[in-house]
Design an enzyme around this catalytic site. Sequence first.
Site, PDB file in Angstrom:
ATOM      1  N   LYS A   1       0.870  -1.290   0.054  1.00  0.00           N
ATOM      2  CA  LYS A   1       0.092   0.152   0.108  1.00  0.00           C
ATOM      3  C   LYS A   1       0.797   1.434   0.009  1.00  0.00           C
ATOM      4  O   LYS A   1       1.527   1.451   1.141  1.00  0.00           O
ATOM      5  CB  LYS A   1      -0.780   0.046   1.417  1.00  0.00           C
ATOM      6  CG  LYS A   1      -1.819   1.263   1.193  1.00  0.00           C
ATOM      7  CD  LYS A   1      -2.710   1.364   2.525  1.00  0.00           C
ATOM      8  CE  LYS A   1      -1.842   2.490   3.119  1.00  0.00           C
ATOM      9  NZ  LYS A   1      -1.603   3.722   2.450  1.00  0.00           N
TER      10      LYS A   1
ATOM     11  N   GLU B   1      10.585   0.521  10.080  1.00  0.00           N
ATOM     12  CA  GLU B   1      11.765   1.654   9.792  1.00  0.00           C
ATOM     13  C   GLU B   1      10.794   2.955  10.119  1.00  0.00           C
ATOM     14  O   GLU B   1       9.919   3.366   9.458  1.00  0.00           O
ATOM     15  CB  GLU B   1      12.186   1.604   8.219  1.00  0.00           C
ATOM     16  CG  GLU B   1      13.459   2.327   8.146  1.00  0.00           C
ATOM     17  CD  GLU B   1      13.290   3.667   7.856  1.00  0.00           C
ATOM     18  OE1 GLU B   1      13.184   4.684   8.752  1.00  0.00           O
ATOM     19  OE2 GLU B   1      13.185   4.040   6.708  1.00  0.00           O
TER      20      GLU B   1
ATOM     21  N   CYS C   1      13.622  10.553   6.865  1.00  0.00           N
ATOM     22  CA  CYS C   1      13.467  10.072   8.271  1.00  0.00           C
ATOM     23  C   CYS C   1      14.936  10.108   8.789  1.00  0.00           C
ATOM     24  O   CYS C   1      14.884  10.367   9.928  1.00  0.00           O
ATOM     25  CB  CYS C   1      13.075   8.751   8.344  1.00  0.00           C
ATOM     26  SG  CYS C   1      13.845   7.851   7.061  1.00  0.00           S
TER      27      CYS C   1
ATOM     28  N   GLU D   1      10.453  15.051  15.792  1.00  0.00           N
ATOM     29  CA  GLU D   1      10.723  15.057  14.318  1.00  0.00           C
ATOM     30  C   GLU D   1       9.759  15.887  13.497  1.00  0.00           C
ATOM     31  O   GLU D   1       8.522  15.916  13.474  1.00  0.00           O
ATOM     32  CB  GLU D   1      10.306  13.469  13.836  1.00  0.00           C
ATOM     33  CG  GLU D   1      10.571  13.319  12.422  1.00  0.00           C
ATOM     34  CD  GLU D   1      10.626  11.842  11.913  1.00  0.00           C
ATOM     35  OE1 GLU D   1       9.485  11.346  12.367  1.00  0.00           O
ATOM     36  OE2 GLU D   1      11.394  11.458  11.135  1.00  0.00           O
TER      37      GLU D   1
HETATM   38  P1  NAI Z   1       1.939   7.726   8.800  1.00  0.00           P
HETATM   39  O1  NAI Z   1       2.889   6.970   9.706  1.00  0.00           O
HETATM   40  O2  NAI Z   1       0.637   7.973   9.143  1.00  0.00           O
HETATM   41  O3  NAI Z   1       1.854   7.211   7.245  1.00  0.00           O
HETATM   42  C1  NAI Z   1       2.703   6.216   6.689  1.00  0.00           C
HETATM   43  C2  NAI Z   1       2.229   5.451   6.034  1.00  0.00           C
HETATM   44  O4  NAI Z   1       1.313   4.344   7.034  1.00  0.00           O
HETATM   45  C3  NAI Z   1       0.660   5.538   4.912  1.00  0.00           C
HETATM   46  O5  NAI Z   1       0.976   4.849   3.920  1.00  0.00           O
HETATM   47  C4  NAI Z   1      -0.485   5.489   5.904  1.00  0.00           C
HETATM   48  O6  NAI Z   1      -1.441   5.445   4.929  1.00  0.00           O
HETATM   49  C5  NAI Z   1       0.001   4.207   6.663  1.00  0.00           C
HETATM   50  N1  NAI Z   1      -0.979   4.091   7.747  1.00  0.00           N
HETATM   51  C6  NAI Z   1      -1.378   5.162   8.619  1.00  0.00           C
HETATM   52  N2  NAI Z   1      -1.826   4.764   9.725  1.00  0.00           N
HETATM   53  C7  NAI Z   1      -2.047   3.330   9.637  1.00  0.00           C
HETATM   54  C8  NAI Z   1      -2.374   2.131  10.504  1.00  0.00           C
HETATM   55  N3  NAI Z   1      -3.038   2.222  11.710  1.00  0.00           N
HETATM   56  N4  NAI Z   1      -2.145   1.013   9.996  1.00  0.00           N
HETATM   57  C9  NAI Z   1      -1.313   0.848   8.891  1.00  0.00           C
HETATM   58  N5  NAI Z   1      -0.919   1.909   8.021  1.00  0.00           N
HETATM   59  C10 NAI Z   1      -1.281   3.057   8.466  1.00  0.00           C
HETATM   60  O7  NAI Z   1       2.943   9.086   8.587  1.00  0.00           O
HETATM   61  P2  NAI Z   1       1.994  10.361   7.963  1.00  0.00           P
HETATM   62  O8  NAI Z   1       0.910  10.761   8.866  1.00  0.00           O
HETATM   63  O9  NAI Z   1       1.915  10.546   6.631  1.00  0.00           O
HETATM   64  O10 NAI Z   1       3.113  11.568   8.530  1.00  0.00           O
HETATM   65  C11 NAI Z   1       3.347  11.972  10.005  1.00  0.00           C
HETATM   66  C12 NAI Z   1       4.570  12.066  10.464  1.00  0.00           C
HETATM   67  O11 NAI Z   1       5.147  11.036  10.367  1.00  0.00           O
HETATM   68  C13 NAI Z   1       5.546  13.014   9.659  1.00  0.00           C
HETATM   69  O12 NAI Z   1       5.390  14.318   9.760  1.00  0.00           O
HETATM   70  C14 NAI Z   1       6.773  12.522   9.898  1.00  0.00           C
HETATM   71  O13 NAI Z   1       7.197  12.872  11.222  1.00  0.00           O
HETATM   72  C15 NAI Z   1       6.569  11.121  10.222  1.00  0.00           C
HETATM   73  N6  NAI Z   1       6.770  10.055   8.934  1.00  0.00           N
HETATM   74  C16 NAI Z   1       8.071   9.459   8.825  1.00  0.00           C
HETATM   75  C17 NAI Z   1       8.280   8.731   7.859  1.00  0.00           C
HETATM   76  C18 NAI Z   1       9.501   7.843   7.800  1.00  0.00           C
HETATM   77  O14 NAI Z   1      10.138   7.639   6.843  1.00  0.00           O
HETATM   78  N7  NAI Z   1      10.285   7.496   8.765  1.00  0.00           N
HETATM   79  C19 NAI Z   1       7.738   8.724   6.589  1.00  0.00           C
HETATM   80  C20 NAI Z   1       6.379   9.493   6.745  1.00  0.00           C
HETATM   81  C21 NAI Z   1       5.930  10.142   7.728  1.00  0.00           C
END
Ligand code: NAI
Length: 782
Positions: A191, A265, A299, A393
């Site tokens: 996804k 990650e 990240c 972050e």
């Molecule tokens: P997120 O962690 O919500 O999204 C990442 C992925 O997880 C997306 O595909 C989303 O649809 C999915 N997701 C969301 N809730 C889920 C659940 N309960 N179960 C399974 N999958 C789920 O990140 P978001 O809201 O887009 O960004 C928020 C903050 O997260 C950012 O500001 C940043 O600080 C951090 N982030 C860190 C990343 C990294 O590479 N370590 C990447 C993206 C965001």
Amino acid sequence: MNEITNILETLDYGPAPENTDLVRAWLERHDGRFGHFIDGAFRPSGGTFDVFEPATGRHLASVTQGTSADVDDAVRAARAAQPGWAALSGHDRARHLYALARHVQKHARFLSVLESLDNGKPIRESRDIDIPLVARHFYHHAGWAELLEDEFPSARPVGVCGQIIPWNFPLLMLAWKVAPALAAGNTVVLKPAEYTPLTALAFAELAADCGLPAGVLNIVTGDGSTGAAIVGHGDIDKIAFTGSTEVGRIIRRQTAGTGKFLTLELGGKSPFIVFADADLDAAVEGVVDAIWFNQGQVCCAGARILVAEAVAERFETRLKARMKTLRIGDPLDKCTDVGAIVHPVQLDRIRKLVSQGAREGAVLHQTDAPEGCFFPPTLAVGVEPASTLAREEIFGPVATLTEFRTPEDAVALANNTKYGLAASVWSENVNLCLDIAAQVKAGVVWVNCTNIFDAGAGFGGYRESGYGREGGREGMMAYLSHPEPKASGTEPEVPAPQAAPGGGAAGAGIDRTAKLYIGGKQVRPDSGYAYAVAGGGHAGLGNRKDIRNAVEAAAKASAWGAATGHNRAQILYYLAENLSARAAEFEARLRAAGSGVEAARGEVEMSVRRCFWYAAQADKFDGAVHQTKSAHVTLAMNEPVGVVGIACPTSVPLLGFVSTVLPAIAMGNCVIAVPSQLHPLSATDLYQVIETSDVPAGVVNIVTGMRDELAKTLAQHDGVDGIWYFGSAAGRKMVEAESTGNLKQTWTEEDAARNWMSAEGQGRRFLHRATQVKNIWVPYGE
Ligand code: NAI
């Protein structure tokens, strides 16, 4: 003429827009609407949500919100395709992966433009970094498929993998996840993030074009609820997630006790350390790549600049001057350095955090940014270590700048975070760089460079940045299962211990009661109680307080992790000898606990041999030097996990203890062991052996008592970095669910699953569990 003079004076760049026709035509071909890609074909779209170009707010496409039924369909297709895909020879799978790599290269321009439109990142980055790395990942992993049987002889694919990826490197994150999964013979339901699903869909189309068998790769689009449906699906064997630490915790809780493999990650707040003797101009350019690359939505972004006091002023002046020359704006302009923020929701998040920082006293230095979904590159000074900007972050183009005096200060500041993803160290003194690299708690350390990635090196974090590695050999291992024993016998009955006075000062029979062993000393349990052990004798009934004391003692003994392998080996050989010298005593103890003569002798002999084996491994289970594609050597160092809690197997009380505690300490971890609840005295008899063998105080701590109660405290304790648990199904679920506080690494297994007397009870797999890899990138040969 005037105009030319003007241009030469201002050195302004004219726009150099990338042509988007190819992408627009592709979108039109799909009527701007996309269904899921399941079983080799696109499904009709339905229940769609809109995807926008962040730079302009323009509508790009409508994409389907995945339901549980869609996830079911995709998993069914992946399950059906998996045996056939795994049955192909490694060579045949490799040819598919080569074909994918070539197709990516052939369509590189199209994919770069689509990525920049969908995500807002500058075309220079998607063209020169993201997409070439995507191709590189498929080439590299085609190689692993080719060599699988040679390099991982006894490994099998995990099965069906659910993969959930973020929006910051949409296609690159897909490649990081899909390439190793397919190389190993798994099939995938992936996804993409809801803000950036388009390159994943385009990739699915390329995969179909180049003949990837139907069902091997399935793409389901949607938001977090679709992700949750994947995580909760009963027929998925492994979840691989990249995203926020918050969602990582939810996923850890949701998968607890399900037996699903899991890699996470997560976030970071990486330090960027500049010493006084650094090449300051190079370090300034490094900051540009560390925090303004991809608008800081990285990240491992170097978000905390730590600079030596002696050069801080000079460095800040040069950095501010460099900021003025950054070009912010249209991501499709080839001259743009900093593009758009992925989505207004993310922009709002960044704004709120930065305003909060300003309220807390940070002084902000910002450049200009266009109207719309853009945030100006920002340098925050005067930031207290405990403040929002230093801790949270931000995931935006915002760096903090803090001064330090000594290298010790720099390390303390660098490690003052709950994360541990990456770090960057700048100094012309390579001794200093490597000394700091060893001390920083991070999965990746870049020396005089930053944000460099390659398929040949592992990437992943320590602490709350998650666990598991992506890339290289370590990354392949995360998609392979080894013939680990699965649920064979039944869990031995472990009756609840009957508390009896005896551990406390006033207890009767005090002399016969084995005490706890904490910080190198035998201590009475805090409860003041002991419990009667089957076969005679009493053991202390440890509680939360005892565990807390043991964790403290283990943390104080961390110098063990820095001891050389040779030093540790010597001590473990000595331990093996001392155990061997007292074999008769240990046999007698096992017989009292109900073992027959032969069984008792066999268990003691095997325990002694196992001590020798792990002593031998202490200086041999070492890392690797990776050949990455840039001018660097990448040192993959095996480091100890840290403080490890171990709830030992029940049925073989001495061997179970030795087989789990020895690999952990051989690799430099400090341990709190909860021995067999039924027969703890074989472990408590080891106190003297441990002492006489010169094992430093605090390296092995032993707390007897109720396994699950003590394991729960260990799982919840933020000072524990990893927990191994051999016990009941309910206990395994509890340990995994309770470990989410600091996202400690867990290894849980059915108590009776493994035959500890056989080869299953020993091996390099145990040492892998006891280590985490730090990849250190050092410039080389340029
Ligand atoms: P997120 O962690 O919500 O999204 C990442 C992925 O997880 C997306 O595909 C989303 O649809 C999915 N997701 C969301 N809730 C889920 C659940 N309960 N179960 C399974 N999958 C789920 O990140 P978001 O809201 O887009 O960004 C928020 C903050 O997260 C950012 O500001 C940043 O600080 C951090 N982030 C860190 C990343 C990294 O590479 N370590 C990447 C993206 C965001």
